[in-house]
Design an enzyme around this catalytic site. Structure first.
Site, PDB file in Angstrom:
ATOM      1  N   ASP A  28      99.786 100.645  19.759  1.00 13.09           N
ATOM      2  CA  ASP A  28     101.044 101.376  19.956  1.00 13.09           C
ATOM      3  C   ASP A  28     101.844 100.892  21.158  1.00 13.09           C
ATOM      4  OD1 ASP A  28      99.097 102.421  21.623  1.00 13.09           O
ATOM      5  OD2 ASP A  28      99.805 104.482  21.496  1.00 13.09           O
ATOM      6  N   GLU A  57      90.433  91.650  18.693  1.00 12.79           N
ATOM      7  CA  GLU A  57      91.032  90.913  19.813  1.00 12.79           C
ATOM      8  C   GLU A  57      90.167  89.762  20.305  1.00 12.79           C
ATOM      9  OE1 GLU A  57      92.804  95.058  19.875  1.00 12.79           O
ATOM     10  OE2 GLU A  57      90.764  94.225  19.704  1.00 12.79           O
ATOM     11  N   HIS A 120      96.109 107.907  26.473  1.00 14.50           N
ATOM     12  CA  HIS A 120      94.997 107.247  25.790  1.00 14.50           C
ATOM     13  C   HIS A 120      94.932 105.790  26.225  1.00 14.50           C
ATOM     14  CE1 HIS A 120      98.590 106.524  23.384  1.00 14.50           C
ATOM     15  NE2 HIS A 120      97.997 105.473  22.848  1.00 14.50           N
ATOM     16  N   HIS A 121      93.790 105.189  26.083  1.00 16.31           N
ATOM     17  CA  HIS A 121      93.490 103.816  26.500  1.00 16.31           C
ATOM     18  C   HIS A 121      93.445 103.651  28.026  1.00 16.31           C
ATOM     19  CE1 HIS A 121      93.910 103.037  22.357  1.00 16.31           C
ATOM     20  NE2 HIS A 121      95.100 102.468  22.317  1.00 16.31           N
ATOM     21  N   GLY A 446      80.239  78.404  26.094  1.00 14.55           N
ATOM     22  CA  GLY A 446      79.148  78.588  25.140  1.00 14.55           C
ATOM     23  C   GLY A 446      79.038  79.980  24.550  1.00 14.55           C
ATOM     24  N   ASP A 477      74.101  79.869  10.762  1.00 14.48           N
ATOM     25  CA  ASP A 477      74.121  81.130  10.023  1.00 14.48           C
ATOM     26  C   ASP A 477      74.101  82.335  10.958  1.00 14.48           C
ATOM     27  OD1 ASP A 477      71.539  80.337  10.771  1.00 14.48           O
ATOM     28  OD2 ASP A 477      70.583  81.442   9.149  1.00 14.48           O
ATOM     29  N   GLY A 506      68.305  81.917  11.242  1.00 17.00           N
ATOM     30  CA  GLY A 506      68.330  82.579  12.535  1.00 17.00           C
ATOM     31  C   GLY A 506      68.818  81.698  13.667  1.00 17.00           C
ATOM     32  N   GLU A 510      67.958  79.345  20.316  1.00 17.02           N
ATOM     33  CA  GLU A 510      67.190  80.290  21.126  1.00 17.02           C
ATOM     34  C   GLU A 510      65.699  80.179  20.849  1.00 17.02           C
ATOM     35  OE1 GLU A 510      70.133  81.022  19.969  1.00 17.02           O
ATOM     36  OE2 GLU A 510      71.234  81.868  21.662  1.00 17.02           O
TER      37      GLU A 510
END
Length: 596
Positions: A28, A57, A120-121, A446, A477, A506, A510
């Protein structure tokens, strides 16, 4: 037209710099501003701007980043508080990696701020500047506009800073100001985008010192990194290579900054004479591509590249961003102290630093004199192109080691190639780009999921530049699941990227660092081939490949090579399969993380 609204003034300025797409999410406090997008017209009186309308965003900030890496400036519009904070992770990545963005935030009206209304916000404490302050440390400059009379000059200043310094800037624009008018005549004077001139004496000292080092060198090299591209020095680097004929290497972040002399979509396996033709093309004349030697990543480099770089007696480094993943965990092992570093805002020669001697002008001046200084140089060979050997058996399962070398011969000149943080950003190092290729990979910041949003921005930029320009994404993926909604926006605007989804079950990067079998590195499997129809795609292909034969079938298909539709290719790979340099990097990272 004597006057224009302030909102239209902003977008007219952006259009003058070839920005044609605005990213973001409506809220808004920015709705009146967004109306002004549709008032900008081209020379034929037609609306020439588009509002991308992102899913959120964060994705919008990634998209604006990808757009800027293709067109040099991007813009996103968010609303106050909730919207702007959602975008900050992407903005921080643009700041870290030198990407020029304009982040425009629709903020409450000046009267609402003065009354400290419990809107608001807000945080409920009457402080309307807190989010602006949060952006300060990840912005080149900021403006929180409160005066219509100075607003056009502030907008011009911010746009210039984003474009010239290649960093994000923040503009807070109160909702009540966007409809107020400013003189249209202000638009007649272009924004000054020229760099400040280098100090002549300091620059002369730099040039004389570099020429002296070149004259004394017998084994020099040029090492090019990301900021050479970000700060518009590709032409200067190319001229330096062609005039000196020194071998040139790039870092992972610098890939795509110099021509690599790839084979431009020709299938080497189908023509035994083509290898000789490519070699002849590279050796003809003094083109920069003929001097490309590969990607240097410290200890993770190919042995012949590592030896060539580290045995040099002079290194001309251009636009370095020496992060851990960009340097093989800081494993550069130069055997010389004769290192010249050209940066966007300073130059360093050995231990001497010259503040304010910017690389673009310095390289231009160096190029005027470098030929004679390098005339004694005896041209040395550079590492050769290595091709993928296709096994005779079509049923052989796909591996990363085969894939990354094989796609080199499918790429073609002008492609935009985007890789995600993970296996693909390490794997792409093993490929060879054709000339005039743009490489996008967020190696320093990254942020997982960046590449999907960036692909939207890059694909929309490609639409505006050349309908035949291909945009190609390689994403894991797991990473896909963070920002998959932006594929919907790609479909909405009729973009035609190639989306290669590397399905290795997966988060493989990591797993290699820590937790090979840990459940936190698992993901919920998706029906990836259903993504495009789920987002209502009509003109699309979705295919799964798991062996050499299936991969060859699509890579040799001429229709597949045309960017006539959006395509998702699910590439099935073993769970722990990874490029060899990623496996080495993961071991180093794990050891570093475990240090006391």
């Amino acid at each position: 037209m004597a006057e224009v609204s302030l909102g239209r003034y902003l977008f007219e300025r952006l259009y003058q710099l070839q920005v044609q797409t605005i990213f973001g999410v409506p809220g808004d406090f920015n709705l009146s501003l967004l109306d002004k997008i549709y008032e900008v017209e081209d020379a034929h009186g037609k609306n020439s701007f588009r509002w991308a309308g992102n899913a959120n965003e964060l994705n919008a900030s990634y998209a604006a980043d990808g757009y800027s890496r293709v067109k040099r400036l991007g813009c996103l519009v968010t609303t106050f508080g909730v919207g702007e904070l959602s975008a900050l992770n992407g903005i921080a990545g643009s700041y870290a990696e030198h990407v020029g963005l304009l982040h425009v935030v629709g903020v409450p009206s000046i009267s609402s701020q003065a009354k400290q209304l419990l809107l608001h916000h807000t945080l409920g404490n009457g402080d309307f500047t807190v989010f602006h302050r949060m952006s300060n440390n990840i912005s080149q400059t900021t403006a929180f506009i409160s005066d219509i009379n100075s607003a056009p000059a502030e907008i011009d200043r911010c746009i210039r800073e984003a474009y010239v310094k290649q960093r994000p800037v923040y503009i807070g624009l109160p909702a009540n100001l966007v409809d107020l008018n400013v003189p249209a005549s202000l638009l007649e004077s272009p924004i000054n985008l020229s760099l400040e001139k280098n100090d002549p004496e300091a620059q002369d000292e730099v040039i004389d010192s570099v020429l002296d080092l070149i004259k004394k060198s017998s084994n020099p090299i040029i090492l090019v990194d990301a900021c050479a591209s970000r700060h518009d020095c590709k032409a200067e680097v190319t001229q330096l290579i062609e005039q000196t004929q020194f071998p040139v290497f790039v870092t992972p972040m610098g890939k795509g900054t110099v021509d690599e002399g790839g084979v431009d979509g020709e299938l080497l396996e189908d023509d035994p004479h083509l290898i000789a033709k490519v070699a002849a093309r590279l050796s003809a004349g003094k083109n920069a591509a003929s001097r490309f030697g590969g990607v240097y990543v410290g200890t993770l480099s190919k042995p012949e590249v590592k030896d060539a770089v580290e045995s040099a007696d002079l290194i001309l480094s251009v636009g370095a961003l020496l992060s851990d993943f960009n340097t093989g965990s800081f494993s550069y092992s130069y055997r010389t102290k004769n290192i010249v570093e050209f940066h966007s805002d300073y130059t360093k020669i050995r231990q001497a630093t010259f503040p304010g001697v910017q690389m673009k002008e310095a390289l231009q001046e160096l190029n005027k004199k470098v030929s004679s200084a390098a005339s004694h140089y005896e041209v040395k060979p550079v590492p050769k192109i290595k091709l993928a050997n296709t096994p005779a058996t079509r049923e052989v399962k796909l591996t990363q080691e085969w894939l990354w070398t094989r796609v080199s011969s499918w790429f073609r000149e002008g492609d935009i190639i985007i890789t995600e943080t993970g296996t693909s950003s390490f794997g792409i190092v093993q490929s060879r780009f054709p000339n005039n290729t743009i490489g996008i990979s967020q190696v320093l910041w990254g942020s997982i999921g960046f590449s999907v949003g960036a692909t939207l921005g890059a694909a929309m930029a490609a639409q505006e530049l050349d309908p035949n320009k291909r945009t190609i994404l390689f994403v894991g993926d797991g990473s896909l699941q963070l920002t998959v909604q932006e594929i919907s926006t790609m479909i909405r605007w009729g973009t035609t990227p190639y989306l290669f989804v590397l399905n290795n079950d997966g988060y493989t990067i990591e797993r290699l660092i820590h937790g090979v079998n840990a459940s936190y590195n698992d993901i919920q499997p998706w029906q990836n081939l259903e993504i495009l129809p789920t987002f209502s795609a009509k003109n699309y292909d979705a295919v799964r490949i798991s062996n050499i034969g299936e991969a060859e079938d699509i890579l040799k298909d001429k229709e597949f090579g045309k960017n006539s539709k959006i395509r998702l290719i699910e590439v099935m790979l073993p769970r722990l399969d990874a490029p060899s340099n990623l496996a080495k990097q993961a071991a180093i990272t794990a050891a570093t993380n475990a240090e006391a």
